[in-house]
Design an enzyme around this catalytic site. Structure first.
Site, PDB file in Angstrom:
ATOM      1  N   LYS A 167      20.034 -11.063   6.839  1.00 13.88           N
ATOM      2  CA  LYS A 167      20.924  -9.970   7.244  1.00 13.88           C
ATOM      3  C   LYS A 167      20.760  -9.747   8.743  1.00 13.88           C
ATOM      4  CE  LYS A 167      22.184  -5.178   6.055  1.00 13.88           C
ATOM      5  NZ  LYS A 167      21.919  -4.013   5.196  1.00 13.88           N
TER       6      LYS A 167
ATOM      7  N   SER B 283      25.770  -1.942   2.509  1.00 17.24           N
ATOM      8  CA  SER B 283      26.026  -2.570   3.782  1.00 17.24           C
ATOM      9  C   SER B 283      25.655  -4.052   3.828  1.00 17.24           C
ATOM     10  CB  SER B 283      25.227  -1.852   4.872  1.00 17.24           C
ATOM     11  OG  SER B 283      23.836  -2.026   4.668  1.00 17.24           O
TER      12      SER B 283
ATOM     13  N   SER C  68      22.318  -0.180  -0.274  1.00 16.89           N
ATOM     14  CA  SER C  68      22.892  -1.301   0.472  1.00 16.89           C
ATOM     15  C   SER C  68      22.472  -2.693   0.017  1.00 16.89           C
ATOM     16  CB  SER C  68      22.581  -1.152   1.961  1.00 16.89           C
ATOM     17  OG  SER C  68      23.450  -0.209   2.535  1.00 16.89           O
TER      18      SER C  68
END
Lengths: 478, 95, 484
Positions: free
Chosen positions: C76, C151, C175
């Site tokens: 990420k 997210s 997330s």
């Protein structure tokens, strides 16, 4: 109208740790710009703070040294504001639960009276970087080497009533933090600085007047001047029909004025909240007792001991204990002198301090060690040299010509105590000055000084003055 | 709880965010809506509840006072928008 | 190759069936041909990946390989990676080449894992649909007109589309779990403090936690073995030993007590999602588990509480983005104030600005007690609900998200509706508990996730519970048609 001045101080003492409060970067002073700012100090994305053990120990030391409460649990909070020397946009400080709570300090005023000043709290926080102006036109340069240096902010109660009291309090704190070795106390380098909250009120009024905060005062002299200026200004404002505004002001030593800081014009809303990156600091009794056990003798205790152990006057003891290096120096001198406490005090406070001042030398770097000075005083005490010759010896030692014995030997300064030799000199002087002998014997006592001078001169200052006196008196008897 | 446009401007200033005049009504509405959602909290009596700042009941660990960092300012300043003589530059600060 | 799990890949690499270089190249090829459809990657680190793979091949040949040596992973873009652009999905960091590695990245590097690239995400992890990214929305591999969740949407989509065998995510209010649910993969948010936060760009420090996003629970266990552990650079890191998370995967579930909070099955839950979750629970009963209805009475307060705590922390955390030392700086600032305001105003997107403003407001003079302190008190009540529940049950189960993936643009104009996407996941962050999302079926051809919440540091049990379910179901093994 008669005005009363009310002063409270916020003293920032830089803690003498090797590394920063939340990172492993060095705190050494004077490094090239930004070479001691690591990713944590720079507030890079993703970095996190970890608290320095030594900074906590030092705060505990301060708490114990001032008889203040040491909090069993304290919390770090973020103080949010934007400023270029504050990399994260917040300063990690303490708000609701500071590491050190209330305490009381005694200060000694010039007239000898003692006054109690309340300590509100002392908390740990990180220092900001430095803004440098004029490096590039229209720009300010930011050096973040200082960012993250541990500070202990010591907040007083508004208990001081004059600039003199404020100075006495500040000096007292200065002496404590340097005694317990948590701050180098260097004011030129900014290791010890203060903000002064100043207000005035009509004498007898209970309510405080509106205060102004004067920022970043980094010498005792500036504190005194800035406070006095600010007091004058506030009285002028009020007497001119105006009102003092609560604001932050800057002392300008060149212009000799205080002025409102533009950058602090708006009331700040710091939005303090507990720093979620740091956990509560817990200090148990065991830790506190371990720190207490290693606490050095504090200024007040040392003063009392000097008075009783060395039989010094209050004044002498006060001067000699004003700084730890001075007190330590004195004690070694006494020991090396064979216990000549009074004579040592005179020398340390007199010629020694005078020379330090004149040469602007730090006591730790001065060429005459305490052992050397003590050794010289021993020679005064055992009549090897006179006090007058000692000045010569001291100067030679300062110039690096060796210790007292070596100087006395090489310069042949040993006092003459052989009465036979002195009698011989006296006889010669008496023989060569019959006129003066006549005068003396006819009652002109003042001429006695002439004979002493002559004998000393003839002995090149080395004759023992007491013996010279005695022998002269005997021989001049009609 | 509903915010005014003036509140929005004040908060934007506090947070140092430029916001165009055109966007202010939208922020006013959205922020007010969020505060409306948050408002549900006030219905609960929490007078005896200790605030919880951390999910875990841990205490602060302390690092040894050791210098572990070395100078990397050139690398760190490579990504800086404006640097001169190893100093970060910003428009003149007036104290 | 791309249909193998981590443990299969690891075994194949050790056995010499193919090299890490071949494996890495095959994933790089897939990314270059397929990622344009879903936009899961912000940066593909092709050369770095191949170099690392070559080094991994040597290590495998030398017989010193760790389980993840040579395994390609997607990270990420919230984790700082030295020498590689780290954007956090924001224009603010579009030019940010991190000067250091996050601890999680260091751990993977030490294990010899290969980084394929950095995945797209909601800007500064603020969002539930991946639509707030400066780099454009990520699309759901099951239907490219739908959101992947957020997210960690890029990480979820990359694994779902088999562009990476596994990825990392971070979870502040759901997330990891919510995009895992929406993309049909397995996601684990560990206990707060289990994985170091050092080098993970902070959104809300007291809630953020990194974890694995994988196809299977077994893969998640392998990833967590590498990610978890005490880190002296993170004061909130837990000083606890890390068990081998793969050790108890096959333990029997006989007698396991599952708590079903009635608040997780009420109003707001899509009926078909509810049915899928109930079917999963029945599967657990078949495996010997006992089901018990429980109550988490303060559940309805989780979203309001979160939208004070998270914005408050973020408003402060994001103050460092000021255009002075790194990141975006506006053109020709007139003065310091202008530099700050325009750099931040232009560098941050709308959702980030909203949250910063809400946070600044909640902390400001006069409102602090009513908002921030109040939220912290409610946080304790919510946390206490779980403490009581775990006195009676071993794990808590329910839906991960109230509905399957919604359409791109469907909620992006309405922050409040968007916020409610995380209604079931937020409480675990407020309490600091570990939570997982496991694929549990499909509704209208879109995946549905089962959420499993465990007690503090009980990740082994969560993984065991998820793994046993995956032994008797194949939801997790399904692949979207275009990405087979």
């Amino acid at each position: 109208m008669e005005w009363e001045v009310v002063i409270g101080l916020e003293i920032h003492a830089q803690l003498a740790t090797k590394s920063k409060i939340f990172s492993g970067a060095s705190t050494a002073y004077g490094a090239p710009a930004n070479t001691q700012a690591c990713v944590v100090d720079l507030g890079m994305p993703g970095v996190l703070p970890v608290l320095n053990h030594e900074a906590v120990q030092m705060a505990i030391k301060f708490g114990l040294a001032t008889g203040s409460e040491v909090a069993p649990r304290s919390i770090f909070a973020r103080k949010n504001y934007f400023y270029p020397d504050l990399p994260k946009g917040y300063q990690i400080s303490q708000m609701e639960l500071p590491i050190v709570g209330e305490g009381v300090l005694e200060i000694r005023l010039e007239d000898g009276t003692v006054k109690k000043i309340g300590i509100t709290r002392a908390h740990l926080e990180e220092d900001a970087g430095k803004s440098l102006h004029g490096e590039s036109p229209g720009m300010t340069g930011i050096d973040l080497n200082r960012a993250g240096t541990p500070l202990l902010e010591i907040v007083s109660e508004p208990d001081m009533r004059s600039a003199k009291e404020a100075i006495a309090y500040m000096k007292k704190i200065h002496s404590i933090v340097t005694y317990i070795d948590i701050c180098d106390g260097n004011m030129q380098e900014g290791s010890f600085r203060c903000d002064a909250n100043v207000s005035v009120r009509p004498k007898g009024q209970e309510e405080y007047g509106t205060r102004a905060e004067i920022k970043n005062l980094n010498s005792f002299r500036f504190v005194e001047k800035a406070i006095n200026l600010e007091v004058e200004r506030q009285i002028d404002v009020i007497e001119g029909g105006g009102a003092v505004v609560q604001e932050t002001r800057l002392y300008d030593s060149d212009k000799h004025e205080t002025r409102a800081m533009r950058s602090k014009e708006e009331a700040n809303d710091y939005r303090y909240f507990p720093d979620p990156d740091l956990l509560p600091v817990e200090i148990d009794n065991e830790t506190i007792e371990a720190v207490r056990a290693n606490l050095p003798e504090l200024p007040d205790a040392k003063l009392q001991r000097f008075i009783s152990e060395y039989e010094l006057s209050d004044y002498d003891a006060d001067v000699l204990t004003s700084s730890r290096p001075m007190a330590d120096y004195y004690e070694i001198v006494v020991k090396a002198s064979g216990g000549e406490a009074k004579l040592s005090a005179n020398w340390v406070m007199g010629d020694f301090s005078g020379t330090l001042n004149k040469e602007s030398t730090d006591i730790k770097e001065c060429p005459v060690s305490a052992e050397m000075l003590g050794g010289m005083i021993k020679r005064i005490a055992d009549n090897t040299i006179s006090g007058k010759i000692a000045k010569q010896v001291f100067e030679a030692m300062w110039q690096g010509e060796g210790d007292a014995d070596a100087v006395i030997e090489s310069k042949g300064l040993k006092q003459v105590t052989d009465s036979g030799a002195i009698e011989k000199l006296v006889d010669e002087i008496i023989t060569n000055n019959p006129g003066q002998v006549e005068q003396y014997r006819s009652g002109k006592d003042k001429v006695f000084g002439f004979f002493v001078g002559q004998v000393m001169k003839a002995s090149q200052g080395k004759a023992n003055p007491a013996q010279v006196n005695q022998i002269l008196k005997d021989k001049l008897k009609p | 709880m509903s915010l005014t446009q003036d509140d929005v401007k004040k908060i934007a200033h506090l947070a140092r965010l430029s916001i165009s005049e055109d966007d202010i009504p939208a922020y006013e509405k959205e922020l007010s809506n969020i505060l409306g959602l948050v408002e549900q909290m006030s219905a609960v009596d929490t007078s005896d509840v200790a605030p919880m700042a951390h999910p875990l009941d841990m205490v602060q660990r302390l690092r040894d006072d050791v210098v572990t960092e070395t100078d990397h300012h050139e690398q760190y300043q490579d990504i800086a928008p404006n640097v001169e003589n190893s100093l970060y530059l910003v428009p003149q600060v007036i104290e | 190759m791309h249909n193998k799990t981590l443990s299969e890949l690891s075994a194949a690499l050790q056995a010499g069936e193919f090299s890490s270089t071949e494996l890495t190249q095959s994933y790089l090829d897939r990314i270059s041909s397929l990622d344009p459809q879903i936009n899961a990657f912000v940066t593909v680190t092709q050369q770095l990946a191949l170099d690392t793979a070559a080094a991994a091949d040597k290590r495998i040949a030398a017989g010193t390989a760790a389980p993840l040596t040579g395994i390609p992973l997607a990270q990420k873009d919230i984790f700082c990676t030295e020498g590689v652009k780290t954007t956090c999905g924001s224009k603010m960091l579009d030019n940010f080449i991190s000067p250091y590695d996050a601890t999680v990245i260091e751990n993977f590097n030490a294990a010899g894992a290969v980084m394929l690239g950095k995945t797209n995400m909601d800007e500064f992890a603020m969002g539930s649909s991946n639509e707030t990214s400066y780099y454009g929305p990520v699309k759901n591999p099951w239907d490219i007109n739908k959101v992947p969740g957020g997210s960690s949407g890029g990480s979820a989509a990359a694994v779902a589309a088999r562009l990476a065998p596994a990825s990392t995510g971070t979870d502040t209010g759901g997330s990891i779990r919510q995009p895992a649910s929406l993309c049909g993969i397995t996601g684990l948010k560990p206990t707060y403090g289990r994985v170091s936060r050092y080098g993970m760009i902070a959104f809300a420090s007291s809630l953020d936690q990194a974890g694995p996003m994988t196809r299977t629970a077994e893969d998640a266990a392998m990833m967590l073995n590498c990610m978890a552990g005490f880190d002296e650079r993170d004061s909130t890191s837990a000083q606890r030993d890390v068990p081998d998370y793969t050790a108890n995967l096959n333990d029997s579930l006989q007698g396991l007590t599952i708590g079903l909070p009635k608040e997780y099955f009420g109003e707001g839950l899509d009926a078909q999602v509810g049915s899928a979750v109930e079917a999963a629970i029945r599967e657990y009963e078949n495996l010997g588990a006992v089901v018990k209805e429980i109550s988490l009475p303060n559940t309805h307060l989780a979203v309001p509480t979160y939208y004070v705590v998270a914005p408050a922390e973020c408003s402060s955390n994001l103050s460092r983005f000021d255009g002075v030392r790194f990141g975006y700086r506006c053109d020709d600032p007139a003065d310091l104030e202008d530099l700050y305001k325009r750099s931040r105003g232009e560098g941050f997107g709308a959702e980030v600005k909203r949250r910063i403003m809400i946070g600044a407001y909640a902390l400001s003079a006069g409102y602090y007690d009513a908002y921030y302190i109040k939220a912290q008190q409610l946080r304790r009540l919510i946390s206490d609900d779980f403490k009581r529940a775990f006195e009676e049950v071993d794990v808590i189960m329910g839906p991960t998200a109230p509905e399957p993936a919604f359409g791109l643009g469907e909620k992006s104009d309405d922050p409040i509706t968007m916020y409610l996407s995380d209604i079931y996941t937020i409480a675990a962050n407020l309490a600091g508990l570990p939570g997982m999302s496991v694929p549990a079926g499909f509704v209208n051809n879109m995946p549905v996730g089962l959420q499993i919440i465990g007690n503090y540091f009980d990740e082994s049990r969560l993984l065991n519970v998820a793994h046993r379910y995956q032994q008797v179901t194949d939801w997790h093994a399904r692949t979207p048609e275009q990405f087979k």
